[in-house]
Design a protein around this motif. Structure first.
Motif, mmCIF file in Angstrom:
data_model
loop_
_atom_site.group_PDB
_atom_site.id
_atom_site.type_symbol
_atom_site.label_atom_id
_atom_site.label_comp_id
_atom_site.label_asym_id
_atom_site.label_seq_id
_atom_site.Cartn_x
_atom_site.Cartn_y
_atom_site.Cartn_z
ATOM 1 N N TYR A 241 -26.075 32.843 -13.951
ATOM 2 C CA TYR A 241 -25.656 34.473 -14.387
ATOM 3 C C TYR A 241 -25.062 34.210 -15.909
ATOM 4 C CZ TYR A 241 -25.686 35.230 -9.325
ATOM 5 O OH TYR A 241 -26.348 35.750 -8.065
ATOM 6 N N SER A 242 -25.080 35.271 -16.404
ATOM 7 C CA SER A 242 -24.862 35.481 -17.720
ATOM 8 C C SER A 242 -23.555 34.827 -18.166
ATOM 9 C CB SER A 242 -24.672 37.040 -18.182
ATOM 10 O OG SER A 242 -24.214 37.253 -19.555
ATOM 11 N N ILE A 243 -23.360 34.197 -19.306
ATOM 12 C CA ILE A 243 -22.253 33.218 -19.770
ATOM 13 C C ILE A 243 -21.811 34.250 -20.697
ATOM 14 C CG2 ILE A 243 -21.496 31.316 -20.857
ATOM 15 C CD1 ILE A 243 -22.864 30.793 -18.114
ATOM 16 N N GLU A 244 -20.265 34.694 -20.247
ATOM 17 C CA GLU A 244 -19.637 35.273 -21.221
ATOM 18 C C GLU A 244 -18.194 34.577 -21.759
ATOM 19 O OE1 GLU A 244 -17.118 39.559 -21.682
ATOM 20 O OE2 GLU A 244 -18.325 39.082 -19.745
ATOM 21 N N SER A 245 -18.304 33.990 -22.871
ATOM 22 C CA SER A 245 -17.187 33.148 -23.392
ATOM 23 C C SER A 245 -17.186 33.359 -24.805
ATOM 24 C CB SER A 245 -17.583 31.969 -22.825
ATOM 25 O OG SER A 245 -16.489 30.955 -23.700
ATOM 26 N N ALA A 246 -16.149 33.308 -25.406
ATOM 27 C CA ALA A 246 -15.884 33.352 -26.849
ATOM 28 C C ALA A 246 -15.712 32.051 -27.388
ATOM 29 C CB ALA A 246 -14.981 34.281 -27.392
ATOM 30 N N SER A 247 -15.391 31.124 -26.455
ATOM 31 C CA SER A 247 -15.045 30.069 -26.919
ATOM 32 C C SER A 247 -15.931 28.628 -26.810
ATOM 33 C CB SER A 247 -13.546 29.486 -26.475
ATOM 34 O OG SER A 247 -13.689 29.337 -25.231
ATOM 35 N N LEU A 248 -16.891 28.955 -25.840
ATOM 36 C CA LEU A 248 -17.992 27.931 -25.348
ATOM 37 C C LEU A 248 -18.870 27.449 -26.456
ATOM 38 C CD1 LEU A 248 -18.144 26.371 -22.580
ATOM 39 C CD2 LEU A 248 -20.065 27.969 -22.262
ATOM 40 N N HIS A 249 -18.739 26.214 -26.713
ATOM 41 C CA HIS A 249 -19.760 25.487 -27.891
ATOM 42 C C HIS A 249 -20.881 24.721 -27.090
ATOM 43 C CE1 HIS A 249 -16.415 26.195 -30.446
ATOM 44 N NE2 HIS A 249 -17.315 26.380 -31.243
ATOM 45 N N THR A 250 -20.599 24.085 -25.970
ATOM 46 C CA THR A 250 -21.395 23.086 -25.274
ATOM 47 C C THR A 250 -21.650 23.743 -23.675
ATOM 48 O OG1 THR A 250 -20.853 21.318 -26.499
ATOM 49 C CG2 THR A 250 -22.228 20.806 -24.447
ATOM 50 N N LEU A 251 -23.229 23.922 -23.347
ATOM 51 C CA LEU A 251 -23.293 24.201 -21.902
ATOM 52 C C LEU A 251 -24.568 23.432 -21.569
ATOM 53 C CD1 LEU A 251 -23.392 26.205 -19.355
ATOM 54 C CD2 LEU A 251 -24.908 27.608 -20.564
ATOM 55 N N SER A 252 -24.291 22.551 -20.257
ATOM 56 C CA SER A 252 -25.351 21.768 -19.763
ATOM 57 C C SER A 252 -25.660 22.245 -18.398
ATOM 58 C CB SER A 252 -25.208 20.301 -20.180
ATOM 59 O OG SER A 252 -26.200 19.508 -19.540
ATOM 60 N N VAL A 253 -26.873 22.638 -18.212
ATOM 61 C CA VAL A 253 -27.380 22.768 -16.630
ATOM 62 C C VAL A 253 -28.530 22.219 -16.158
ATOM 63 C CG1 VAL A 253 -26.467 25.220 -17.154
ATOM 64 C CG2 VAL A 253 -28.724 24.973 -17.540
ATOM 65 N N SER A 254 -28.726 21.086 -17.005
ATOM 66 C CA SER A 254 -29.912 20.266 -16.651
ATOM 67 C C SER A 254 -29.773 19.850 -15.247
ATOM 68 C CB SER A 254 -29.658 18.901 -17.658
ATOM 69 O OG SER A 254 -30.128 19.531 -18.989
ATOM 70 N N GLY A 255 -31.008 19.337 -14.510
ATOM 71 C CA GLY A 255 -31.070 19.099 -13.401
ATOM 72 C C GLY A 255 -31.074 19.945 -12.145
ATOM 73 N N ASN A 256 -30.827 21.183 -12.308
ATOM 74 C CA ASN A 256 -30.667 22.163 -11.141
ATOM 75 C C ASN A 256 -32.008 22.668 -11.008
ATOM 76 O OD1 ASN A 256 -27.648 22.585 -10.504
ATOM 77 N ND2 ASN A 256 -27.483 22.415 -12.806
ATOM 78 N N HIS A 257 -32.887 22.205 -10.180
ATOM 79 C CA HIS A 257 -34.232 22.549 -9.861
ATOM 80 C C HIS A 257 -34.350 23.969 -9.560
ATOM 81 C CE1 HIS A 257 -35.315 18.539 -10.483
ATOM 82 N NE2 HIS A 257 -34.598 18.010 -9.480
ATOM 83 N N ASN A 258 -35.502 24.457 -9.946
ATOM 84 C CA ASN A 258 -35.814 25.987 -9.986
ATOM 85 C C ASN A 258 -34.934 26.705 -10.265
ATOM 86 O OD1 ASN A 258 -38.507 25.225 -8.566
ATOM 87 N ND2 ASN A 258 -37.225 24.358 -6.992
ATOM 88 N N LEU A 259 -34.228 26.503 -11.445
ATOM 89 C CA LEU A 259 -33.229 27.440 -11.769
ATOM 90 C C LEU A 259 -33.685 28.717 -12.674
ATOM 91 C CD1 LEU A 259 -29.823 27.669 -12.078
ATOM 92 C CD2 LEU A 259 -30.323 26.372 -14.505
ATOM 93 N N LEU A 260 -33.202 29.483 -11.970
ATOM 94 C CA LEU A 260 -33.626 31.011 -12.536
ATOM 95 C C LEU A 260 -32.372 31.483 -13.489
ATOM 96 C CD1 LEU A 260 -35.391 32.867 -9.701
ATOM 97 C CD2 LEU A 260 -36.410 31.627 -11.521
ATOM 98 N N PHE A 261 -32.738 32.358 -14.511
ATOM 99 C CA PHE A 261 -31.608 32.767 -15.171
ATOM 100 C C PHE A 261 -31.818 34.052 -15.791
ATOM 101 C CE2 PHE A 261 -34.048 29.692 -17.670
ATOM 102 C CZ PHE A 261 -34.479 30.581 -18.770
ATOM 103 N N ASP A 262 -30.658 35.093 -16.308
ATOM 104 C CA ASP A 262 -30.955 36.240 -16.644
ATOM 105 C C ASP A 262 -31.497 36.215 -18.283
ATOM 106 O OD1 ASP A 262 -29.891 37.567 -14.656
ATOM 107 O OD2 ASP A 262 -27.866 37.505 -15.320
ATOM 108 N N LEU A 263 -32.222 37.090 -18.615
ATOM 109 C CA LEU A 263 -32.833 37.010 -19.954
ATOM 110 C C LEU A 263 -31.734 37.197 -21.051
ATOM 111 C CD1 LEU A 263 -36.049 39.253 -19.540
ATOM 112 C CD2 LEU A 263 -35.755 36.720 -19.546
ATOM 113 N N ASP A 264 -30.439 37.882 -20.796
ATOM 114 C CA ASP A 264 -29.528 37.750 -21.647
ATOM 115 C C ASP A 264 -28.479 36.910 -21.485
ATOM 116 O OD1 ASP A 264 -28.355 38.859 -19.231
ATOM 117 O OD2 ASP A 264 -27.626 40.931 -20.139
ATOM 118 N N VAL A 265 -28.803 35.873 -20.863
ATOM 119 C CA VAL A 265 -27.915 34.888 -20.283
ATOM 120 C C VAL A 265 -27.010 34.213 -21.392
ATOM 121 C CG1 VAL A 265 -29.305 32.766 -20.391
ATOM 122 C CG2 VAL A 265 -27.588 32.525 -18.969
#
Length: 440
Positions: A241-265
């Motif tokens: 889902y859409s990531i809402e954070s003013a502080s987040l610098h690093t995001l890793s979602v690798s290895g979650n197969h068939n992962l879908l996401f919002d275009l405004d993620v």
């Protein structure tokens, strides 16, 4: 003054050895001989020894506290940039007895977890031996001298039948707050939205990789005011889902197969500098996915099923990308202006793809962006015909110097070793086209 050390007392000091039979005894003066007592006992009666040892133990305790307090005050006075971690001023509660494990809680009360204190008086708790949710809940019901914990670690083997934490329940950690959490290798499938509610203002690093997560309260990320890193690799997520954070610098979602996401993620996470989406079975990259990111430096989409890069596939706000990793895809087509925003010293890696041709209209602008960096195209079936004349014949190897020496043609010849005279003789039109493009 005689010492307490050689006498067996409640201090825990070693007992002095009695003289062996037949050994010569030291001479003593008559006034030192007291019936029924040794010289030591006469000089220092047993009841007084107990009192002295009690006072010594109290003095040692207060010295320890004073040392901790002074060290904490000294560290707190330093500039933050000079300290790796936050310094703590730990002062015992005068209304509570100070255990031998201070500043940690009693080791018995938090068993099977283990607590340690580092040189900055930060508390580190390892609960890798906890077997289930109830035991984890019991541990954090214990009396803690301090509620601010630097780091919680739980590392388990998902194949171990004796470890069965499956849910991080609501307020499972009680009043405890954490700055760093690393929970990996467990059977956890769900994180309750209030499992970490007490850490909203403190948590900077959250590593939940290699679990069995299907559910995570992404909507609560906005409440974590200091969260810098979120790692949720190799779980069972199917939707990001859409990531809402003013502080987040690093995001890793690798290895979650068939992962879908919002275009405004990523549109509500403007501080992101690194995004890892490797091995998520991505077969199409929507345009403008990264175009709101002002500080993005690293993007990794390796080991997916991408076949083409559309126009504006990578178009951040500025020229900030230092690493663009697209290894292990099926890319054989790149649209004009697909890659923008590379920094001058950036690194583009497209190892193990299906690229055959490097047309100047597409690739020359990409090489210009990374003119002081490098581009790795190893493992692609490059034809190495007149399509690369612009690359081979540019003055002073302007573009050839950007291409890594591991890049080869489809028959195995290293591109750097190709005969430039061949392109001069056989590709005049392509050469001229490349030169005209450089002028514009």
């Amino acid at each position: 003054m005689h010492m307490c050390i050689p006498v067996k007392t409640s201090c825990g000091a070693p007992q002095s050895s009695l003289p062996l039979h037949g050994q010569p005894q030291p001479r003593t003066r008559g006034r030192d001989k007291i019936k029924g007592a040794s010289i030591r006992e006469a000089a220092f009666p047993t009841h007084r020894l107990s009192e002295v040892c009690r006072r010594l133990k109290e003095a040692m305790m207060y010295l320890r506290v004073t040392k901790a307090l002074l060290a904490g005050l000294l560290l707190a006075a330093l500039e933050p940039a000079s300290c790796k971690f936050t310094s703590r001023v730990r002062v015992p509660d005068p209304d509570k007895p100070m255990t031998r494990d201070w500043p940690c809680p009693s080791a018995v009360d938090i068993d099977p977890c283990v607590c340690e204190s580092d040189e900055y008086f930060n508390l580190l708790i390892d609960c890798s031996e906890v077997i289930d949710e109830m035991e984890l809940f019991r541990v954090f019901e214990a009396s803690f001298p301090f509620y601010d914990i630097m780091e919680l670690t739980i590392i388990q083997d998902p194949l171990d039948p004796y470890h069965n934490i499956r849910v991080l329940q609501e307020r499972v950690f009680g009043r405890i707050t954490f700055e760093r959490i690393r929970i990996t290798g467990t059977k956890i499938a769900e994180v309750h939205e209030e499992a970490l509610v007490k850490s909203h203002d403190y948590l900077t690093y959250l590593n939940l990789a290699n679990n069995q997560l299907k559910s995570f309260p992404f909507e609560t990320l906005v409440s974590y005011s200091k969260l810098d890193t979120l790692l949720i690799d190799n779980n069972n997520f199917t939707y990001l889902y859409s990531i809402e954070s003013a502080s987040l610098h690093t995001l890793s979602v690798s290895g979650n197969h068939n992962l879908l996401f919002d275009l405004d993620v990523f549109t509500k996470a403007p501080a992101l500098t690194a995004i890892y989406m490797a091995n998520i079975d991505l077969d199409e990259l929507p345009p403008n996915l990264f175009d709101t990111l002002q500080n993005i430096k690293t993007i990794s989409l390796e080991d997916n099923y991408l076949k083409a890069l559309p126009e504006n596939a990578f178009l951040p706000v500025g020229d900030t990308i230092t690493q663009l990793i697209l290894n292990g895809n099926l890319i054989n087509d790149i649209y004009h202006d697909a890659i923008k925003g590379m920094s001058g010293h950036g690194f583009l890696s497209m190892v193990r793809n299906k690229m055959e041709y490097l047309e100047s209209t597409v690739w020359l602008p990409i090489f210009e962006q990374a003119i002081n960096g490098s581009i790795n195209l190893a493992g692609n079936p490059l034809v190495c015909g007149c399509d690369i004349a612009w690359l081979m014949l540019a003055a002073d190897d302007r573009y050839l110097s950007v291409l890594t020496e591991t890049t080869t043609c489809n028959e195995g010849t290293v591109v750097h070793s190709l005969d430039k005279q061949y392109f001069v003789e056989h590709c005049p039109a392509v050469r001229q086209e490349g030169l005209e493009h450089m002028k514009t």
